[in-house]
Design a protein around this motif. Sequence first.
Motif, PDB file in Angstrom:
ATOM      1  N   THR A  49      27.924 -44.774 -12.564  1.00 52.95           N
ATOM      2  CA  THR A  49      26.715 -43.700 -12.707  1.00 52.95           C
ATOM      3  C   THR A  49      26.803 -42.841 -14.090  1.00 52.95           C
ATOM      4  OG1 THR A  49      26.725 -43.620 -10.069  1.00 52.95           O
ATOM      5  CG2 THR A  49      25.742 -41.840 -11.498  1.00 52.95           C
ATOM      6  N   VAL A  50      27.975 -42.390 -14.213  1.00 52.75           N
ATOM      7  CA  VAL A  50      28.033 -41.334 -15.328  1.00 52.75           C
ATOM      8  C   VAL A  50      28.335 -41.968 -16.779  1.00 52.75           C
ATOM      9  CG1 VAL A  50      30.419 -40.848 -15.286  1.00 52.75           C
ATOM     10  CG2 VAL A  50      28.844 -38.953 -15.631  1.00 52.75           C
ATOM     11  N   CYS A  51      28.754 -42.982 -16.757  1.00 52.59           N
ATOM     12  CA  CYS A  51      29.171 -43.372 -18.201  1.00 52.59           C
ATOM     13  C   CYS A  51      27.894 -43.880 -19.243  1.00 52.59           C
ATOM     14  CB  CYS A  51      30.246 -44.641 -18.187  1.00 52.59           C
ATOM     15  SG  CYS A  51      31.819 -44.373 -17.633  1.00 52.59           S
ATOM     16  N   PRO A  52      26.946 -44.279 -18.684  1.00 45.97           N
ATOM     17  CA  PRO A  52      25.667 -44.684 -19.768  1.00 45.97           C
ATOM     18  C   PRO A  52      25.256 -43.236 -20.283  1.00 45.97           C
ATOM     19  CG  PRO A  52      25.572 -45.930 -17.570  1.00 45.97           C
ATOM     20  CD  PRO A  52      26.711 -44.869 -17.575  1.00 45.97           C
ATOM     21  N   PRO A 104      42.706 -50.207 -11.348  1.00 46.07           N
ATOM     22  CA  PRO A 104      41.732 -51.300 -11.518  1.00 46.07           C
ATOM     23  C   PRO A 104      40.401 -50.996 -11.774  1.00 46.07           C
ATOM     24  CG  PRO A 104      42.257 -51.255  -9.180  1.00 46.07           C
ATOM     25  CD  PRO A 104      43.032 -50.309  -9.939  1.00 46.07           C
ATOM     26  N   LEU A 105      40.181 -50.037 -12.749  1.00 51.15           N
ATOM     27  CA  LEU A 105      38.776 -49.427 -12.931  1.00 51.15           C
ATOM     28  C   LEU A 105      38.658 -49.802 -14.456  1.00 51.15           C
ATOM     29  CD1 LEU A 105      39.634 -46.097 -11.720  1.00 51.15           C
ATOM     30  CD2 LEU A 105      37.884 -47.758 -10.415  1.00 51.15           C
ATOM     31  N   GLU A 106      37.060 -49.733 -14.728  1.00 46.97           N
ATOM     32  CA  GLU A 106      36.527 -50.124 -16.065  1.00 46.97           C
ATOM     33  C   GLU A 106      35.289 -49.569 -16.180  1.00 46.97           C
ATOM     34  OE1 GLU A 106      36.079 -54.221 -17.125  1.00 46.97           O
ATOM     35  OE2 GLU A 106      35.905 -54.596 -14.886  1.00 46.97           O
ATOM     36  N   ILE A 107      35.005 -49.203 -17.636  1.00 49.29           N
ATOM     37  CA  ILE A 107      33.501 -48.640 -17.996  1.00 49.29           C
ATOM     38  C   ILE A 107      32.712 -50.258 -17.903  1.00 49.29           C
ATOM     39  CG2 ILE A 107      32.274 -47.705 -19.430  1.00 49.29           C
ATOM     40  CD1 ILE A 107      34.535 -46.034 -19.995  1.00 49.29           C
ATOM     41  N   HIS A 108      31.617 -50.172 -17.398  1.00 47.93           N
ATOM     42  CA  HIS A 108      30.785 -51.205 -17.055  1.00 47.93           C
ATOM     43  C   HIS A 108      29.368 -50.727 -18.006  1.00 47.93           C
ATOM     44  CE1 HIS A 108      32.784 -53.856 -14.572  1.00 47.93           C
ATOM     45  NE2 HIS A 108      32.648 -52.865 -13.405  1.00 47.93           N
ATOM     46  N   SER A 109      29.497 -51.142 -18.956  1.00 50.20           N
ATOM     47  CA  SER A 109      28.405 -50.621 -19.890  1.00 50.20           C
ATOM     48  C   SER A 109      28.265 -51.404 -21.294  1.00 50.20           C
ATOM     49  CB  SER A 109      28.572 -49.221 -20.324  1.00 50.20           C
ATOM     50  OG  SER A 109      29.503 -49.090 -21.429  1.00 50.20           O
ATOM     51  N   GLN A 123      34.855 -46.011  -4.715  1.00 53.99           N
ATOM     52  CA  GLN A 123      33.963 -44.750  -5.213  1.00 53.99           C
ATOM     53  C   GLN A 123      34.107 -44.530  -6.657  1.00 53.99           C
ATOM     54  OE1 GLN A 123      34.180 -41.638  -2.186  1.00 53.99           O
ATOM     55  NE2 GLN A 123      35.710 -43.041  -0.876  1.00 53.99           N
ATOM     56  N   ALA A 124      35.227 -44.455  -7.003  1.00 52.70           N
ATOM     57  CA  ALA A 124      35.567 -44.177  -8.644  1.00 52.70           C
ATOM     58  C   ALA A 124      34.880 -45.122  -9.345  1.00 52.70           C
ATOM     59  CB  ALA A 124      37.042 -44.003  -8.643  1.00 52.70           C
ATOM     60  N   GLN A 125      34.819 -46.331  -9.201  1.00 58.24           N
ATOM     61  CA  GLN A 125      34.182 -47.126 -10.152  1.00 58.24           C
ATOM     62  C   GLN A 125      32.528 -46.998  -9.927  1.00 58.24           C
ATOM     63  OE1 GLN A 125      35.530 -49.814 -12.039  1.00 58.24           O
ATOM     64  NE2 GLN A 125      33.553 -49.239 -12.781  1.00 58.24           N
ATOM     65  N   GLU A 126      32.148 -46.540  -8.751  1.00 55.67           N
ATOM     66  CA  GLU A 126      30.817 -46.112  -8.682  1.00 55.67           C
ATOM     67  C   GLU A 126      30.430 -45.115  -9.546  1.00 55.67           C
ATOM     68  OE1 GLU A 126      30.052 -46.007  -4.567  1.00 55.67           O
ATOM     69  OE2 GLU A 126      30.108 -48.043  -4.220  1.00 55.67           O
ATOM     70  N   ALA A 127      31.171 -44.146  -9.354  1.00 60.09           N
ATOM     71  CA  ALA A 127      30.993 -42.816 -10.185  1.00 60.09           C
ATOM     72  C   ALA A 127      31.045 -43.035 -11.831  1.00 60.09           C
ATOM     73  CB  ALA A 127      32.246 -41.920  -9.777  1.00 60.09           C
ATOM     74  N   VAL A 146      35.586 -42.291 -25.551  1.00 67.87           N
ATOM     75  CA  VAL A 146      37.167 -42.571 -25.943  1.00 67.87           C
ATOM     76  C   VAL A 146      38.187 -41.831 -25.298  1.00 67.87           C
ATOM     77  CG1 VAL A 146      38.537 -42.051 -28.044  1.00 67.87           C
ATOM     78  CG2 VAL A 146      36.090 -42.986 -28.427  1.00 67.87           C
ATOM     79  N   GLY A 147      38.004 -40.706 -24.754  1.00 70.70           N
ATOM     80  CA  GLY A 147      38.869 -39.787 -24.204  1.00 70.70           C
ATOM     81  C   GLY A 147      39.072 -40.460 -22.697  1.00 70.70           C
ATOM     82  N   LEU A 148      37.824 -40.932 -21.963  1.00 68.81           N
ATOM     83  CA  LEU A 148      38.005 -41.288 -20.709  1.00 68.81           C
ATOM     84  C   LEU A 148      38.588 -42.791 -20.678  1.00 68.81           C
ATOM     85  CD1 LEU A 148      37.047 -41.316 -17.663  1.00 68.81           C
ATOM     86  CD2 LEU A 148      34.775 -42.065 -18.526  1.00 68.81           C
ATOM     87  N   ASN A 149      38.161 -43.507 -21.766  1.00 69.24           N
ATOM     88  CA  ASN A 149      38.700 -44.868 -22.086  1.00 69.24           C
ATOM     89  C   ASN A 149      40.330 -44.654 -21.905  1.00 69.24           C
ATOM     90  OD1 ASN A 149      36.910 -46.866 -21.897  1.00 69.24           O
ATOM     91  ND2 ASN A 149      36.441 -46.320 -24.340  1.00 69.24           N
TER      92      ASN A 149
END
Length: 537
Positions: free
Chosen positions: A102-105, A125-130, A95-99, A113-116
């Motif tokens: 959704t929001v990162c783009p 095991p989470l990452e920003i897919h963008s 759920q966190a990865q899906e969130a 930068v702060g979120l990274n």
Amino acid sequence: MNTAMQTTHKVAALYIEKLRDMNYVDTSELPSKMMDEFNLKPQLAIDFILALETLDDSIDHINTKILLRLIDETFAQIRYSMDRKDKKAVSLITQAQEALNTVCPKLGNNIRVGLNQTLYDSKLPLEIHSVDPCNINQKRSQPIDIMPKLPELLESLRRQKVYKTVFELYEMVVPQFQAFSDENQLALIAEMGCSKKPIAHELSVLMLLHPKASVRRVVAKVLLQLADTKHFTPIDVRRLITLRNWVPVDERSEIDAIVSHLRRNGVSPAPYPSTKISKIVGSSTDGAGVLCVFIEAKKNNQRQIAGFLLKINVGIRDTSMVHKAPKQYLDDMINEQAKNNLPMKPVSKTYVNKIVRHFLSETIENGNVPDATFIEIAELVGADNWQPQALSWEAEVDRLREIYQDQLSDVSIQRSLQRSGDWHMREDIAHSWFDTGELAEQVVIEAANQHESNPSASLEDITTRLLMKDRLDKWKWVLLFTCLWMRSQQVHELTADLLVVLHCLDKQIDVAKIPLLENIAAQTAANVCRREMLLLL
């Protein structure tokens, strides 16, 4: 905006408003009053992530700092849930990865930068897919403009004293690297590897401990192709040899090839630097299976403080290094831990070497690697023997049994078991000796059901047997590491009593007949009931 999203944003806004009402300024940790008034559940991480889109792109705005701090705290709760192997943890990660997807783009670069950084610190095991942030319109596979300028940029930051060591630089760079695609991260690492700037090349070697396996596994191949001996220093070789033993077995062959190539070309490893260790302190092992170590050492007439956490069935967790520490810095840290009722005492380097080797093996077994800062700590203490080597629980108990053989008569065993029964409450030995999470909750429910079906059976015995059915292995290690800690440096007068408990576990005596385990189970049940009552308030 749909109704569900509006509700999510209202939840986050409520927490932000509450913290602002408390005049919350220090965003390094949440105030205890906040933690007491609100049950900060891990599933709130999803609400907090989605609420990021309501912020402007100012990383310095207090609302941004609060929301990122709330995300960090709920990520920590998810991490604890994963460590306990709670079933809900996998769902929360999904759920966190899906969130995030959704929001990162929709986020500006400053918030990203702060979120990274928050994602990196969480070790989840989470990452920003963008797409890569330096050019929002480019495809992931295209090279990035910063690449040729990166070594010069790093050198410029060094001259400006933005960082003191390559390890601090690593902690600055890696979280932001992870906003890039794997291909572009590897291209940046290759650029650093062939750079004539020493700091860039040092950093490329540390990338062999990159937290993302898909990147880390290729770094060695990249460096092997760039193994120009004029760029590698003896310090690089020493670090290559050290970290070679800290990565999974199937990642070592390329590192071996690099080291062999450098040795053939006359580049030998540098010796470990000379330092004077003035103090080593360690904690007892708490109910979550965590113990910590702090080391004070003098290097170049400067006081440095190293610290790290170790966790049973996980490995090496958090590492830290303080340079140019004030004289009372470590004592202040110990006093702070004492306020939290965490027992600490001086320990020997032999003890630290033993537990580090064990937890290194657990780290690797779980497919992970230590933080790069752990190399700095090893170099500070001259620990050239920090290589993975798992302890045998049975062998350690046998060794201790030989020492306390005269305490193992039937009469002595019964007396020891009675004396150690309330040790879960002793502030000089134990801290939070109870279980938490889904399993603990299920045990309490199942114990109540079994007791209702058979009222003549002891509820305490039922609870102890149910809990230890799944948690005994953890508690065996908690008690063993506590026993080793009690024996280190200055032997605690009650060490023999804890050895008796270990002896009884080794002989597979009914856990319900061991008062200490029965009281740990009772404390677990009490904690579950307390949490359930708080949820009803």
